[in-house]
Motif scaffolding. Structure first.
Motif, PDB file in Angstrom:
ATOM      1  N   UNK A 304      44.924  43.217  32.659  1.00 53.19           N
ATOM      2  CA  UNK A 304      44.535  44.491  33.244  1.00 53.19           C
ATOM      3  C   UNK A 304      43.888  44.392  34.606  1.00 53.19           C
ATOM      4  N   UNK A 305      42.842  43.557  34.738  1.00 53.89           N
ATOM      5  CA  UNK A 305      42.133  43.460  36.011  1.00 53.89           C
ATOM      6  C   UNK A 305      43.035  42.875  37.097  1.00 53.89           C
ATOM      7  N   UNK A 306      43.753  41.795  36.770  1.00 49.90           N
ATOM      8  CA  UNK A 306      44.643  41.176  37.759  1.00 49.90           C
ATOM      9  C   UNK A 306      45.793  42.084  38.127  1.00 49.90           C
ATOM     10  N   UNK A 307      46.379  42.722  37.103  1.00 52.35           N
ATOM     11  CA  UNK A 307      47.486  43.642  37.372  1.00 52.35           C
ATOM     12  C   UNK A 307      47.019  44.820  38.201  1.00 52.35           C
ATOM     13  N   UNK A 308      45.830  45.346  37.870  1.00 49.13           N
ATOM     14  CA  UNK A 308      45.283  46.460  38.630  1.00 49.13           C
ATOM     15  C   UNK A 308      44.989  46.082  40.064  1.00 49.13           C
ATOM     16  N   UNK A 309      44.509  44.844  40.276  1.00 45.98           N
ATOM     17  CA  UNK A 309      44.234  44.358  41.626  1.00 45.98           C
ATOM     18  C   UNK A 309      45.508  44.336  42.463  1.00 45.98           C
ATOM     19  N   UNK A 310      46.589  43.817  41.891  1.00 49.28           N
ATOM     20  CA  UNK A 310      47.859  43.747  42.620  1.00 49.28           C
ATOM     21  C   UNK A 310      48.442  45.135  42.864  1.00 49.28           C
ATOM     22  N   UNK A 311      48.441  45.983  41.823  1.00 48.20           N
ATOM     23  CA  UNK A 311      49.026  47.316  41.970  1.00 48.20           C
ATOM     24  C   UNK A 311      48.239  48.154  42.979  1.00 48.20           C
ATOM     25  N   UNK A 312      46.914  48.135  42.861  1.00 47.46           N
ATOM     26  CA  UNK A 312      46.095  48.914  43.789  1.00 47.46           C
ATOM     27  C   UNK A 312      46.163  48.402  45.209  1.00 47.46           C
ATOM     28  N   UNK A 313      46.292  47.078  45.359  1.00 42.60           N
ATOM     29  CA  UNK A 313      46.320  46.495  46.691  1.00 42.60           C
ATOM     30  C   UNK A 313      47.655  46.608  47.394  1.00 42.60           C
ATOM     31  N   UNK A 314      48.732  46.649  46.621  1.00 40.43           N
ATOM     32  CA  UNK A 314      50.065  46.648  47.231  1.00 40.43           C
ATOM     33  C   UNK A 314      50.677  48.037  47.366  1.00 40.43           C
ATOM     34  N   UNK A 315      49.995  49.058  46.837  1.00 46.03           N
ATOM     35  CA  UNK A 315      50.643  50.366  46.809  1.00 46.03           C
ATOM     36  C   UNK A 315      50.834  50.943  48.211  1.00 46.03           C
TER      37      UNK A 315
END
Length: 505
Positions: A304-315
């Motif tokens: 969750x935290x890692x996936x959220x970091x990537x999704x939020x950062x790359x959007x």
């Protein structure tokens, strides 16, 4: 001035700045933008258009897009269409106008402007018209018209859930549930209609083919050793069914004699595409839909935290490249299956990072009145999820602050993703809004209070992280020297807002 007169005045101000009605080939709008097809791009007066109070920014893609903000664009568009129709109606009976002496005779300036506009349009299309991006754009064109209904029904669903939890108005909640669920029960039909329209078929035939997916009688049909269930395959099945229907329809149009076309083509289209849907597409699309839901659950429950970091950062970069359109059917599939999409609240953190970055820029460039003025006018739309003015007017031209804004979005996404990993799902019942505008659409598995609290805390993390990253790492010494010059120094000069950014960076 009344609201109606204000929107009419905005439309009337925009029309001559885009070359008049004769230069407009198409008019449409999405959540925030007035999208215009133009004959000659060179006739647009960009700087005067951007200077209009109601205009938050402009974006060039396959259409010329004027950012007006949510709500405003839906009211300005019909006024603009009416003005275009009226102006075209007045000029239609007239004979061809004589050549304007100020523009040369026949083959002079007019042809040069047309060639210049064609060159600009071709250059833009060359960058953004790859086959993959064109495909994603077509997929987006199918779903964008559905967003207002998704938002309206989503808010009603949230209100109904609140009333049910509070045990208020028990006689009204069944009616609200029907209103909220009716559209989602038939969304496959609307997707089929717009798919056929987008790919050049007869829209109503696309809707007819897709309607078999939601028909209750499909429970009596057996495919791959199992009985089908109404709605199986959802929007993905509707996409496939309607696309196949368009292919069959075009095949028939080329081969069926005109005398019997009106009878044969619709029948063969619905029959062939309908059978293929019932005995293949519904099952396959249903399996894909299940995989999408399972993949989203697994991604956030395990990383969750890692996936959220990537999704939020790359959007934000995905938006810049146009690749975010690929997420639209995924969001819709998740809403169909679980009632909400867990991806949108995480992606919305990108906007929070952008807002935090803009505030940091405001304080760092304390003497740059032009950029600070732009930020002041664009900040409140940014809080409400309209990020284009801040992106295109501030952070992207500056360069480094765009990257630090993405960093803020990454930390906000990681925060929300962490709570998903810990078992608190934070989802949205519709797609479209973000920022503060997403609060009425929030839903989850642990009650509205906890869901709202996690999302609000995620926004706060995004604001703070975006601010700190930009304040401390968003500028080099050279950038600060050039961009934060004293107002009376030669570096400032008499330039319009935003011009210094373009020159210095």
């Amino acid at each position: 001035m009344s609201e109606e007169n204000k929107h009419h005045a905005t439309a009337a101000a925009i029309l001559p700045l885009v070359g008049g009605a004769a230069n407009v080939t198409s008019v449409a709008h999405c959540m925030t933008r007035l999208r215009l097809g133009l004959r000659d791009r060179a006739l647009v007066r960009d700087e005067q258009l951007k200077a209009l109070q109601a205009v938050l920014g402009v974006v060039e893609d396959d259409t010329y897009q004027i950012v007006l903000g949510p709500g405003t664009v839906a009211r300005v568009t019909p006024e603009f269409e009416a003005l275009v129709e009226a102006e075209n109606a007045r000029s239609a009976p007239a004979s061809p106008a004589p050549a304007d002496p100020d523009r040369g005779s026949g083959t002079g300036t007019a042809e040069a402007l047309a060639a210049q506009g064609a060159a600009l349009k071709a250059e833009r299309k060359a960058k953004n018209s790859t086959p993959f991006k064109l495909f994603l754009r077509r997929i987006a064109n199918i779903f964008v018209p559905l967003i207002p209904a998704l938002i309206g029904c989503g808010i009603i669903a949230g209100l109904n859930g609140l009333l049910v939890n509070l045990h208020w108005l028990p006689g009204v909640t069944p009616a609200l549930a029907a209103m909220a669920s009716g559209f989602m029960a038939l969304i496959a039909v609307f997707v089929g209609y717009h798919t056929a329209k987008e790919f050049g078929g007869t829209p109503i035939l696309g809707g007819a083919v897709a309607s078999v997916i939601v028909y209750a009688g499909v429970a009596d049909v057996e495919a791959f050793g199992r009985h089908l269930s109404p709605g199986q395959g959802g929007v993905l099945g509707a996409l496939g069914a309607a696309w196949l229907g368009v292919y069959v329809e075009k095949w028939c149009r080329r081969r069926v004699p005109e005398s019997v076309d009106v009878l044969v083509t619709p029948t063969v289209t619905v029959l062939v595409a309908g059978l293929a849907t019932l005995f293949g597409l519904m099952f396959l699309a249903g399996e894909v839909s299940t995989l999408i839901g399972d993949a989203a659950d697994w991604l956030l429950s395990h990383g969750g935290a890692g996936a959220g970091f990537l999704l939020g950062g790359l959007f934000l970069p995905l938006v810049m490249l146009g690749l975010h359109q690929a997420l639209i059917p995924i969001h819709t599939t998740l809403i169909e299956g679980a009632g909400f999409t867990v991806l949108l609240p995480i992606l919305a953190m990108a906007g929070a990072g952008q807002v935090g970055a803009a505030i940091a820029i405001y304080y760092r460039l304390s003497r740059n009145t032009s950029i600070r003025t732009t930020i002041k006018s664009a900040l409140w739309p940014g809080f409400l999820g309209v990020g284009e003015p801040l992106i295109y007017g501030v952070s992207l031209p500056l360069g480094r602050p765009f990257i630090t804004a993405c960093t803020g979005g990454a930390f906000g996404g990681a925060f929300v993703g962490l709570f998903n990993q810990l078992g608190t799902d934070v989802g949205s019942t519709a797609i479209g809004p973000s920022g503060w505008a997403l609060f009425p659409l929030l839903d989850g598995n642990h009650g509205l209070g906890r869901t709202v609290a996690v999302y609000a805390a995620g926004l706060l993390v995004g604001y703070v992280a975006g601010f700190l990253a930009t304040y401390y790492f968003g500028f080099t010494r050279t950038m600060l020297t050039e961009l934060d010059a004293a107002p009376d120094s030669p570096a400032d000069g008499d330039v319009a807002p935003g011009e210094r950014v373009a020159e210095k960076v």
